[in-house]
Design a protein around this motif. Structure first.
Motif, short mmCIF file in Angstrom:
data_model
loop_
_atom_site.label_atom_id
_atom_site.label_comp_id
_atom_site.label_asym_id
_atom_site.label_seq_id
_atom_site.Cartn_x
_atom_site.Cartn_y
_atom_site.Cartn_z
N ALA A 250 -10.07 9.60 8.45
CA ALA A 250 -8.91 10.43 8.81
C ALA A 250 -7.77 10.21 7.83
O ALA A 250 -7.75 9.23 7.07
CB ALA A 250 -8.45 10.09 10.23
N VAL A 251 -6.83 11.13 7.89
CA VAL A 251 -5.56 10.99 7.18
C VAL A 251 -4.49 11.66 8.04
O VAL A 251 -4.76 12.67 8.70
CB VAL A 251 -5.61 11.62 5.76
N THR A 252 -3.30 11.09 8.06
CA THR A 252 -2.19 11.65 8.82
C THR A 252 -1.14 12.17 7.84
O THR A 252 -0.77 11.48 6.89
CB THR A 252 -1.57 10.60 9.76
N VAL A 253 -0.68 13.39 8.10
CA VAL A 253 0.32 14.04 7.25
C VAL A 253 1.48 14.47 8.14
O VAL A 253 1.26 15.09 9.19
CB VAL A 253 -0.29 15.28 6.55
N ASN A 254 2.71 14.14 7.74
CA ASN A 254 3.88 14.59 8.47
C ASN A 254 4.28 15.96 7.96
O ASN A 254 4.56 16.14 6.77
CB ASN A 254 5.04 13.61 8.31
N LEU A 255 4.30 16.93 8.88
CA LEU A 255 4.61 18.32 8.53
C LEU A 255 5.85 18.78 9.28
O LEU A 255 6.09 18.34 10.41
CB LEU A 255 3.43 19.22 8.88
N PRO A 256 6.64 19.68 8.69
CA PRO A 256 7.80 20.21 9.39
C PRO A 256 7.37 20.90 10.69
O PRO A 256 6.37 21.62 10.72
CB PRO A 256 8.38 21.23 8.41
N SER A 257 8.11 20.66 11.74
CA SER A 257 7.81 21.28 13.03
C SER A 257 8.19 22.75 13.04
O SER A 257 9.05 23.19 12.27
CB SER A 257 8.56 20.56 14.15
N GLY A 258 7.53 23.50 13.91
CA GLY A 258 7.86 24.91 14.09
C GLY A 258 7.38 25.81 12.97
O GLY A 258 7.93 26.89 12.78
N GLN A 259 6.35 25.38 12.24
CA GLN A 259 5.84 26.18 11.14
C GLN A 259 4.33 26.34 11.23
O GLN A 259 3.66 25.64 11.98
CB GLN A 259 6.21 25.53 9.79
N ARG A 260 3.82 27.25 10.44
CA ARG A 260 2.38 27.47 10.32
C ARG A 260 1.96 27.01 8.93
O ARG A 260 2.59 27.37 7.94
CB ARG A 260 2.08 28.96 10.51
N HIS A 261 0.89 26.23 8.87
CA HIS A 261 0.43 25.66 7.61
C HIS A 261 -1.03 26.01 7.39
O HIS A 261 -1.85 25.88 8.29
CB HIS A 261 0.59 24.14 7.62
N ALA A 262 -1.35 26.45 6.17
CA ALA A 262 -2.73 26.76 5.78
C ALA A 262 -3.35 25.52 5.16
O ALA A 262 -2.69 24.77 4.44
CB ALA A 262 -2.75 27.92 4.79
N PHE A 263 -4.66 25.31 5.44
CA PHE A 263 -5.34 24.15 4.88
C PHE A 263 -6.85 24.36 4.87
O PHE A 263 -7.39 25.23 5.57
CB PHE A 263 -5.02 22.88 5.67
N ARG A 264 -7.53 23.54 4.08
CA ARG A 264 -9.00 23.44 4.05
C ARG A 264 -9.33 22.02 3.64
O ARG A 264 -8.46 21.26 3.21
CB ARG A 264 -9.61 24.41 3.03
N TYR A 265 -10.60 21.68 3.73
CA TYR A 265 -11.09 20.40 3.24
C TYR A 265 -11.83 20.63 1.93
O TYR A 265 -12.49 21.65 1.75
CB TYR A 265 -12.05 19.76 4.24
N HIS B 112 -7.96 31.07 11.88
CA HIS B 112 -8.62 31.22 10.58
C HIS B 112 -8.35 32.64 10.10
O HIS B 112 -8.37 33.58 10.89
CB HIS B 112 -10.13 31.00 10.69
N ASP B 113 -8.09 32.79 8.81
CA ASP B 113 -7.81 34.12 8.28
C ASP B 113 -8.93 34.62 7.36
O ASP B 113 -8.73 35.56 6.60
CB ASP B 113 -6.47 34.15 7.55
N GLY B 114 -10.09 33.98 7.42
CA GLY B 114 -11.20 34.36 6.57
C GLY B 114 -11.20 33.60 5.25
O GLY B 114 -12.16 33.65 4.50
N ARG B 115 -10.12 32.91 4.97
CA ARG B 115 -10.02 32.13 3.74
C ARG B 115 -9.61 30.69 4.03
O ARG B 115 -10.10 29.77 3.41
CB ARG B 115 -9.02 32.78 2.81
N ASN B 116 -8.67 30.50 4.96
CA ASN B 116 -8.15 29.18 5.28
C ASN B 116 -8.04 28.99 6.79
O ASN B 116 -7.96 29.96 7.55
CB ASN B 116 -6.73 29.01 4.69
N GLY B 117 -7.97 27.72 7.18
CA GLY B 117 -7.60 27.40 8.54
C GLY B 117 -6.09 27.30 8.61
O GLY B 117 -5.42 27.09 7.59
N HIS B 118 -5.55 27.45 9.81
CA HIS B 118 -4.10 27.34 10.00
C HIS B 118 -3.81 26.44 11.18
O HIS B 118 -4.53 26.44 12.17
CB HIS B 118 -3.49 28.73 10.27
N ILE B 119 -2.74 25.67 11.04
CA ILE B 119 -2.26 24.82 12.12
C ILE B 119 -0.79 25.14 12.36
O ILE B 119 -0.03 25.37 11.41
CB ILE B 119 -2.47 23.32 11.80
N HIS B 120 -0.43 25.19 13.62
CA HIS B 120 0.96 25.44 14.02
C HIS B 120 1.55 24.11 14.48
O HIS B 120 0.96 23.40 15.28
CB HIS B 120 1.03 26.45 15.16
N THR B 121 2.72 23.78 13.93
CA THR B 121 3.35 22.51 14.29
C THR B 121 4.57 22.74 15.18
O THR B 121 5.05 23.82 15.32
CB THR B 121 3.78 21.74 13.03
#
Length: 91
Positions: free
Chosen positions: A51-66, A82-91
């Protein structure tokens, strides 16, 4: 798997994968680190996980992949969207 812990002005997001699937080093890359491989590499933990932990700004949507060894890109099934290209996380 994604875990979130709200903090005062951010959200600590922990990205977790099995220790050996896929084999070799794996990084989480996204808009929060300029899509830079190796910037957030998952490290081994007890119980057969990494695992890895990343601090992200709250109240935003972030795109990511591995990104795994050999240029193998893959998504997290537990992402908020998922938008067909990336996953998204909402903080």
């Amino acid at each position: 798997m994604l875990e979130r812990k709200p903090r005062k002005d951010s959200t600590a997001v922990t990205f977790t994968l099995p220790a050996d699937v896929p084999a070799g080093p794996v990084s989480v890359v996204g808009d929060f680190n300029g899509w830079t491989p190796g910037a957030h590499q998952l490290k081994g933990r007890k119980g057969g996980m990494r695992a890895v932990t990343v601090n992200l700004p709250s109240g935003q949507r972030h795109a990511f992949r591995y990104l795994a060894a050999g240029g193998y890109w893959f998504d997290d099934d537990t992402a908020d969207a998922h938008d067909g290209r990336n996953g998204h996380i909402h903080t």
